[in-house]
Design a protein around this motif. Structure first.
Motif, PDB file in Angstrom:
ATOM      1  N   VAL A   1      48.096  27.224  48.505  1.00 19.07           N
ATOM      2  CA  VAL A   1      47.716  28.496  47.619  1.00 19.07           C
ATOM      3  C   VAL A   1      48.471  29.494  48.328  1.00 19.07           C
ATOM      4  N   ASN A   2      48.805  30.834  47.287  1.00 18.25           N
ATOM      5  CA  ASN A   2      49.946  31.377  48.237  1.00 18.25           C
ATOM      6  C   ASN A   2      49.272  32.979  47.915  1.00 18.25           C
ATOM      7  N   PRO A   3      48.740  33.538  48.948  1.00 20.52           N
ATOM      8  CA  PRO A   3      48.077  34.417  48.989  1.00 20.52           C
ATOM      9  C   PRO A   3      48.592  36.012  48.170  1.00 20.52           C
ATOM     10  N   LEU A   4      49.866  35.915  47.653  1.00 18.55           N
ATOM     11  CA  LEU A   4      50.426  36.810  47.479  1.00 18.55           C
ATOM     12  C   LEU A   4      50.415  36.598  45.754  1.00 18.55           C
ATOM     13  N   ALA A   5      49.918  35.556  45.100  1.00 15.66           N
ATOM     14  CA  ALA A   5      49.938  35.467  44.116  1.00 15.66           C
ATOM     15  C   ALA A   5      48.715  35.523  43.591  1.00 15.66           C
ATOM     16  N   GLU A   6      47.877  35.388  44.609  1.00 10.88           N
ATOM     17  CA  GLU A   6      45.995  35.215  44.596  1.00 10.88           C
ATOM     18  C   GLU A   6      45.609  36.559  43.328  1.00 10.88           C
ATOM     19  N   THR A   7      44.700  36.259  42.738  1.00 17.87           N
ATOM     20  CA  THR A   7      44.079  37.471  42.071  1.00 17.87           C
ATOM     21  C   THR A   7      42.392  37.482  41.710  1.00 17.87           C
ATOM     22  N   ALA A   8      41.734  38.525  43.263  1.00 17.18           N
ATOM     23  CA  ALA A   8      41.122  38.686  43.575  1.00 17.18           C
ATOM     24  C   ALA A   8      39.673  38.730  41.687  1.00 17.18           C
ATOM     25  N   ASP A   9      38.731  38.288  42.496  1.00 20.22           N
ATOM     26  CA  ASP A   9      37.095  38.191  41.436  1.00 20.22           C
ATOM     27  C   ASP A   9      36.724  40.370  41.398  1.00 20.22           C
ATOM     28  N   SER A  10      35.588  40.318  41.024  1.00 23.73           N
ATOM     29  CA  SER A  10      35.049  41.408  40.513  1.00 23.73           C
ATOM     30  C   SER A  10      34.668  41.742  42.902  1.00 23.73           C
ATOM     31  N   ALA A  11      34.069  40.221  43.849  1.00 23.65           N
ATOM     32  CA  ALA A  11      33.378  40.522  44.989  1.00 23.65           C
ATOM     33  C   ALA A  11      35.149  40.159  46.651  1.00 23.65           C
ATOM     34  N   GLY A  12      36.152  40.801  45.466  1.00 27.02           N
ATOM     35  CA  GLY A  12      37.234  40.246  45.974  1.00 27.02           C
ATOM     36  C   GLY A  12      37.463  39.232  46.399  1.00 27.02           C
ATOM     37  N   ARG A  13      37.066  37.928  46.287  1.00 28.78           N
ATOM     38  CA  ARG A  13      37.363  36.771  46.618  1.00 28.78           C
ATOM     39  C   ARG A  13      38.299  35.748  45.659  1.00 28.78           C
ATOM     40  N   TRP A  14      38.905  35.021  46.058  1.00 28.03           N
ATOM     41  CA  TRP A  14      39.855  34.352  45.465  1.00 28.03           C
ATOM     42  C   TRP A  14      39.736  32.628  46.053  1.00 28.03           C
ATOM     43  N   MET A  15      38.317  33.127  44.046  1.00 24.15           N
ATOM     44  CA  MET A  15      38.294  31.617  43.872  1.00 24.15           C
ATOM     45  C   MET A  15      39.322  30.586  43.508  1.00 24.15           C
ATOM     46  N   HIS A  16      39.269  29.400  43.991  1.00 22.92           N
ATOM     47  CA  HIS A  16      39.368  28.023  43.518  1.00 22.92           C
ATOM     48  C   HIS A  16      38.728  26.940  42.915  1.00 22.92           C
ATOM     49  N   ALA A  17      39.004  26.659  41.461  1.00 17.48           N
ATOM     50  CA  ALA A  17      37.867  25.175  41.394  1.00 17.48           C
ATOM     51  C   ALA A  17      38.648  23.544  41.859  1.00 17.48           C
ATOM     52  N   LEU A  18      37.752  22.564  41.883  1.00 13.61           N
ATOM     53  CA  LEU A  18      37.929  21.299  41.930  1.00 13.61           C
ATOM     54  C   LEU A  18      36.943  20.224  41.462  1.00 13.61           C
TER      55      LEU A  18
END
Length: 401
Positions: A168-185
């Motif tokens: 996971v590259n922090p510079l490529a992450e987009t936060a949700d409305s709560a500021g989280r970087w959510m990913h799904a497995l």
């Protein structure tokens, strides 16, 4: 009367030739475990395996040519130990023949044990036959291996929709409305090449903690993981907040097929899949500084100087909103011998008047930026308690390497 001295007449027996082994009188050394019905075939509790040591003799004098009677026999589960702790005795798994039952001769072994597919069993027999020509015993050791194959008409497997290892590259992450970087497995149970319907597939998710897999706790669910139902069961998808990864995080999914009643625990160690996620800045990341004010200082150093830190990766600038993922500290040092370095400030830019910071106007100064990289987020704590905002959400703050 005259007598001569006696002459001894020695008896010399030609060597015997032996062919020794273990015969299967009934049953089979191999079994099959049918996963569809959860049973061994054949079931040795119903159809036992009967083993008998045997010796075939070839005697040049033809006194004992043919099958020899077994004088003694000892059976062992595994290679015989000197203390005989693995000597087989009659019980639930085995019976020893005493010659009173037809088809089950003396010194034979009846095996009623069903063998696990993962742990084959080797049975050893130490046995003897009598050499009638010399009135001595000849000893033999032979073994037979019992094993179980697995039959599964559906040939189940479970797979994840991600690589075994990924970043996971922090510079490529987009936060949700709560500021989280959510990913799904997302996991999928297969029967051969066909996906199993969700109504017939059970899933369990775990985390690797200190080298040991553990179940996901309520604390994990409160902080960074989602996907467990109110009744405590897991679905095929797990979601996690990548901000809370401490370096790396390893996830494991386990699965089982069922018809009517969902099992409470996995039924096989084989149906599992793993993935490891690493939170890491891109290796192409670079940092530079640009002076935006006070390039030429007059004597006295009373003018302000200003600098800006420029971050880039993959041949492009780091977006301005991503600078919060870096802790930038500005440091300046006089060219005067023995001068010490001073902290000028923090942030993307810095501005100061050298004379007000105590720099000697007779010497130049050098300025640099130390950039600490984002390493993840941590809970904001007050003692042992995690703090929350007005809506009850946990407060987190970035940490840096």
């Amino acid at each position: 009367m005259l007598r001569t001295n006696p002459k001894e007449a020695s008896v010399h027996s030609d060597p015997l030739s032996f062919v020794a082994g273990i015969e299967i009188l009934s049953g089979n050394a191999a079994q099959t475990f049918n996963r569809d019905i959860g049973e061994h075939v054949p079931d040795r509790q119903l159809v036992p395996l009967v083993l008998m040591p045997s010796v075939s003799v070839s005697d040049p004098e033809n006194r004992m040519t043919g099958a020899a009677a077994i004088a003694t026999a000892e059976w062992y589960e595994g290679a015989p130990k000197a203390d005989k702790t693995n000597l087989i005795a009659a019980g639930t798994d085995y019976e020893l023949g005493d010659g009173t039952v037809e088809g089950f001769p003396k010194n034979a072994l009846k095996v009623k044990k069903n063998v696990d597919p993962d742990t084959p069993v080797e049975l050893f027999c130490l046995f003897t036959v009598n050499d009638v020509r010399t009135n001595t015993q000849v000893s033999f050791e032979r073994s037979v291996r019992l094993y179980t194959a697995v039959y599964d008409s559906r040939n189940y497997s479970v797979k994840l929709d991600c690589p075994k290892g990924w970043t996971v590259n922090p510079l490529a992450e987009t936060a949700d409305s709560a500021g989280r970087w959510m990913h799904a497995l997302t996991a999928q149970l297969y029967s051969g090449p066909e996906p199993v319907a969700d109504a017939n597939a059970a899933y369990w998710w775990q985390l690797l903690d200190g080298g040991t897999w553990r179940d996901i706790t309520d604390d994990d669910l409160d902080v960074w993981i989602d996907g467990r139902s109110a009744d405590g069961t897991w679905g095929k998808t797990l979601r996690f907040d990548a901000r809370m990864i401490d370096g790396t995080a390893s996830f494991r999914v386990r699965a089982a097929y069922y018809e009517d009643t969902r099992p409470s625990a996995p039924q096989s160690e084989e149906l599992q899949a793993e993935t490891t996620v690493k939170l890491e800045m891109p290796p192409s990341l670079t940092a530079d500084i640009r002076q935006t004010r006070g390039v030429k200082l007059r004597s006295g150093m009373r003018e302000a100087v200003a600098y800006e830190c420029l971050l880039a990766y993959n041949k492009g600038p780091v977006p301005a909103e991503k600078y919060s993922l870096f802790r930038i500290q500005w440091k300046a040092k006089s060219a005067k011998s023995g001068a010490s370095e001073q902290l000028m400030g923090e942030g993307r830019t810095v501005e100061f008047i050298p004379s007000q910071k105590g720099f000697d106007p007779a010497y130049g100064i050098s300025v640099r930026a130390d950039v600490a990289l984002y390493a993840g987020h941590a809970l904001v704590m007050s003692g042992d308690a995690a703090l929350t905002d007005s809506e009850g959400n946990l407060l987190v703050t970035p940490t840096f390497e």
